[in-house]
Design a protein around this motif. Structure first.
Motif, PDB file in Angstrom:
ATOM      1  N   PHE A   1       0.812  -1.214   0.000  1.00 21.07           N
ATOM      2  CA  PHE A   1       0.000   0.000   0.000  1.00 21.07           C
ATOM      3  C   PHE A   1       0.847   1.267   0.000  1.00 21.07           C
ATOM      4  O   PHE A   1       0.317   2.361   0.205  1.00 21.07           O
ATOM      5  CB  PHE A   1      -0.914   0.009   1.238  1.00 21.07           C
ATOM      6  CG  PHE A   1      -1.808  -1.190   1.330  1.00 21.07           C
ATOM      7  CD1 PHE A   1      -2.919  -1.315   0.527  1.00 21.07           C
ATOM      8  CD2 PHE A   1      -1.521  -2.218   2.230  1.00 21.07           C
ATOM      9  CE1 PHE A   1      -3.750  -2.419   0.605  1.00 21.07           C
ATOM     10  CE2 PHE A   1      -2.341  -3.326   2.334  1.00 21.07           C
ATOM     11  CZ  PHE A   1      -3.455  -3.430   1.503  1.00 21.07           C
ATOM     12  N   ARG A   2       2.146   1.141  -0.222  1.00 21.60           N
ATOM     13  CA  ARG A   2       3.030   2.299  -0.135  1.00 21.60           C
ATOM     14  C   ARG A   2       2.532   3.432  -1.030  1.00 21.60           C
ATOM     15  O   ARG A   2       2.161   3.214  -2.181  1.00 21.60           O
ATOM     16  CB  ARG A   2       4.461   1.915  -0.510  1.00 21.60           C
ATOM     17  CG  ARG A   2       5.444   3.062  -0.271  1.00 21.60           C
ATOM     18  CD  ARG A   2       6.887   2.666  -0.528  1.00 21.60           C
ATOM     19  NE  ARG A   2       7.765   3.781  -0.185  1.00 21.60           N
ATOM     20  CZ  ARG A   2       9.087   3.771  -0.317  1.00 21.60           C
ATOM     21  NH1 ARG A   2       9.696   2.682  -0.787  1.00 21.60           N
ATOM     22  NH2 ARG A   2       9.810   4.819   0.007  1.00 21.60           N
ATOM     23  N   GLY A   3       2.539   4.628  -0.461  1.00 13.21           N
ATOM     24  CA  GLY A   3       2.078   5.791  -1.196  1.00 13.21           C
ATOM     25  C   GLY A   3       0.615   6.117  -0.966  1.00 13.21           C
ATOM     26  O   GLY A   3       0.152   7.189  -1.346  1.00 13.21           O
ATOM     27  N   LYS A   4      -0.100   5.195  -0.334  1.00 12.56           N
ATOM     28  CA  LYS A   4      -1.507   5.422  -0.022  1.00 12.56           C
ATOM     29  C   LYS A   4      -1.647   5.777   1.458  1.00 12.56           C
ATOM     30  O   LYS A   4      -0.695   5.677   2.230  1.00 12.56           O
ATOM     31  CB  LYS A   4      -2.325   4.168  -0.339  1.00 12.56           C
ATOM     32  CG  LYS A   4      -2.253   3.753  -1.801  1.00 12.56           C
ATOM     33  CD  LYS A   4      -3.080   2.502  -2.054  1.00 12.56           C
ATOM     34  CE  LYS A   4      -2.996   2.085  -3.525  1.00 12.56           C
ATOM     35  NZ  LYS A   4      -3.787   0.853  -3.785  1.00 12.56           N
ATOM     36  N   ARG A   5      -2.835   6.171   1.848  1.00 11.77           N
ATOM     37  CA  ARG A   5      -3.080   6.449   3.259  1.00 11.77           C
ATOM     38  C   ARG A   5      -2.975   5.161   4.072  1.00 11.77           C
ATOM     39  O   ARG A   5      -3.565   4.150   3.721  1.00 11.77           O
ATOM     40  CB  ARG A   5      -4.477   7.050   3.436  1.00 11.77           C
ATOM     41  CG  ARG A   5      -4.781   7.483   4.863  1.00 11.77           C
ATOM     42  CD  ARG A   5      -6.257   7.752   5.070  1.00 11.77           C
ATOM     43  NE  ARG A   5      -7.033   6.514   4.965  1.00 11.77           N
ATOM     44  CZ  ARG A   5      -8.350   6.446   5.106  1.00 11.77           C
ATOM     45  NH1 ARG A   5      -9.036   7.545   5.295  1.00 11.77           N
ATOM     46  NH2 ARG A   5      -8.979   5.291   5.008  1.00 11.77           N
ATOM     47  N   ASN A   6      -2.233   5.222   5.138  1.00  9.51           N
ATOM     48  CA  ASN A   6      -2.064   4.050   6.002  1.00  9.51           C
ATOM     49  C   ASN A   6      -3.231   3.970   6.987  1.00  9.51           C
ATOM     50  O   ASN A   6      -3.882   4.973   7.284  1.00  9.51           O
ATOM     51  CB  ASN A   6      -0.741   4.170   6.765  1.00  9.51           C
ATOM     52  CG  ASN A   6      -0.222   2.842   7.266  1.00  9.51           C
ATOM     53  OD1 ASN A   6      -0.832   1.801   7.040  1.00  9.51           O
ATOM     54  ND2 ASN A   6       0.909   2.881   7.948  1.00  9.51           N
ATOM     55  N   GLU A   7      -3.479   2.772   7.526  1.00  6.86           N
ATOM     56  CA  GLU A   7      -4.494   2.592   8.558  1.00  6.86           C
ATOM     57  C   GLU A   7      -4.127   1.372   9.391  1.00  6.86           C
ATOM     58  O   GLU A   7      -3.334   0.524   8.967  1.00  6.86           O
ATOM     59  CB  GLU A   7      -5.886   2.458   7.965  1.00  6.86           C
ATOM     60  CG  GLU A   7      -6.097   1.288   7.032  1.00  6.86           C
ATOM     61  CD  GLU A   7      -7.548   1.241   6.529  1.00  6.86           C
ATOM     62  OE1 GLU A   7      -8.336   0.447   7.086  1.00  6.86           O
ATOM     63  OE2 GLU A   7      -7.888   2.004   5.604  1.00  6.86           O
ATOM     64  N   PRO A   8      -4.670   1.269  10.607  1.00  8.65           N
ATOM     65  CA  PRO A   8      -4.236   0.218  11.532  1.00  8.65           C
ATOM     66  C   PRO A   8      -4.318  -1.199  10.993  1.00  8.65           C
ATOM     67  O   PRO A   8      -3.477  -2.041  11.353  1.00  8.65           O
ATOM     68  CB  PRO A   8      -5.166   0.417  12.736  1.00  8.65           C
ATOM     69  CG  PRO A   8      -5.427   1.885  12.745  1.00  8.65           C
ATOM     70  CD  PRO A   8      -5.551   2.260  11.289  1.00  8.65           C
ATOM     71  N   ALA A   9      -5.267  -1.501  10.130  1.00  8.23           N
ATOM     72  CA  ALA A   9      -5.383  -2.857   9.587  1.00  8.23           C
ATOM     73  C   ALA A   9      -4.104  -3.304   8.882  1.00  8.23           C
ATOM     74  O   ALA A   9      -3.804  -4.502   8.831  1.00  8.23           O
ATOM     75  CB  ALA A   9      -6.564  -2.937   8.620  1.00  8.23           C
ATOM     76  N   TYR A  10      -3.343  -2.337   8.361  1.00 12.07           N
ATOM     77  CA  TYR A  10      -2.170  -2.680   7.568  1.00 12.07           C
ATOM     78  C   TYR A  10      -0.972  -3.116   8.402  1.00 12.07           C
ATOM     79  O   TYR A  10       0.055  -3.521   7.851  1.00 12.07           O
ATOM     80  CB  TYR A  10      -1.766  -1.498   6.681  1.00 12.07           C
ATOM     81  CG  TYR A  10      -2.789  -1.070   5.664  1.00 12.07           C
ATOM     82  CD1 TYR A  10      -3.908  -1.863   5.376  1.00 12.07           C
ATOM     83  CD2 TYR A  10      -2.660   0.132   4.983  1.00 12.07           C
ATOM     84  CE1 TYR A  10      -4.847  -1.466   4.441  1.00 12.07           C
ATOM     85  CE2 TYR A  10      -3.595   0.545   4.046  1.00 12.07           C
ATOM     86  CZ  TYR A  10      -4.686  -0.248   3.780  1.00 12.07           C
ATOM     87  OH  TYR A  10      -5.620   0.153   2.852  1.00 12.07           O
ATOM     88  N   VAL A  11      -1.078  -3.030   9.727  1.00  9.95           N
ATOM     89  CA  VAL A  11       0.050  -3.448  10.561  1.00  9.95           C
ATOM     90  C   VAL A  11       0.382  -4.921  10.328  1.00  9.95           C
ATOM     91  O   VAL A  11       1.526  -5.362  10.531  1.00  9.95           O
ATOM     92  CB  VAL A  11      -0.231  -3.170  12.053  1.00  9.95           C
ATOM     93  CG1 VAL A  11      -1.168  -4.186  12.661  1.00  9.95           C
ATOM     94  CG2 VAL A  11       1.060  -3.120  12.847  1.00  9.95           C
TER      95      VAL A  11
END
Length: 264
Positions: free
Chosen positions: A213-223
């Protein structure tokens, strides 16, 4: 279960879909999230978010970018605000010499104030350090000499010496999506040598989304994606890294009640 030890759910990026973001995190197996304070003046908004979700807790503190604006924040004020049942950490505070948004002496003064609050409360200090390895190591050694305090080097992207100093002083090291980037081989080599009982994972959302997802908005699910790369880096399974980092999290963030059963 995984834990996102550092995100910023109060940021405008999440304002319109905060409940959906928390729901996606829970669906991805992220059982606890800590939304981290960057400005004491915004504490009420942060704590209200934590109060809105059983799985979300928070910290209280001043980011080094805001240090000059909040030099009037006292140890007593931090200690008092940290008494709220949803507050499980002090910070984030520290040194940022990359942007230098605040004078360095103000950053140091604010950082030492937060260290004193962490020492007094026993709550972990969430440390931000960027391009300040030498001064950070010196302050940590100096302040630990006055009395130990729990801390975490969050979103670690510094050099090997700071990681070693942090661990030697009893600290924890947390890795974000930066660990997954192709050009982070040196960082992965450092992570491989951090003792397993000092490892944590985080998103620093909305920043630093991991691959893919690099370059997109991060969110906790991505941990979960960062945890997968950390598992590969240290040579254990994803199940084991989840257990290790979650155990470490509850050992450090000891004020937070541990779920009595998976998914609770």
């Amino acid at each position: 279960m995984l834990v996102d030890s550092h995100c910023h759910l109060d940021f405008p990026d999440f304002a319109e879909e905060r409940a959906a973001i928390v729901a996606r995190a829970l669906a991805a197996g992220i059982g606890r999230m800590v939304t981290i304070s960057t400005c004491v003046k915004r504490f009420q908004q942060i704590v209200e978010i934590a109060e809105s979700f059983d799985e979300v807790y928070c910290s209280v503190g001043t980011h080094p970018h805001n240090a000059a604006e909040e030099l009037d924040v006292t140890v007593e004020q931090l200690v008092g605000l940290s008494a709220h049942p949803k507050v499980v950490a002090i910070g984030e505070a520290g040194l940022d010499y990359f942007y230098d948004h605040a004078p360095r002496d103000a950053q140091v003064q604010g950082f030492r104030t937060h260290i004193a609050a962490a020492r007094q409360t026993g709550l972990p200090l969430v440390i931000h350090s960027r391009d300040a390895d030498s001064d950070m190591a010196d302050i940590l050694e100096d302040e630990t000499g006055k009395g130990a305090f729990p801390f975490i080097l969050h979103c670690f992207s510094s050099g090997r010496r700071l990681a070693e100093v942090g661990v030697a002083l009893g600290g924890y090291v947390s890795f974000s999506g930066i660990l997954t980037f192709k050009n982070s081989a040196e960082l992965r080599a450092i992570a491989a040598d951090v003792p397993h009982d000092r490892l944590l994972v985080e998103t620093d959302a909305p920043y630093l989304a991991p691959i893919p997802f690099r370059g997109k908005r991060n969110e906790p699910a991505y941990v979960a994606h960062t945890a997968k790369v950390l598992a590969e880096t240290v040579g254990i399974s994803e199940t084991e890294i989840a257990a290790v980092t979650t155990d470490n999290f509850f050992r450090l963030f000891r004020k937070m009640p541990r779920p009595s059963a998976p998914g609770t």
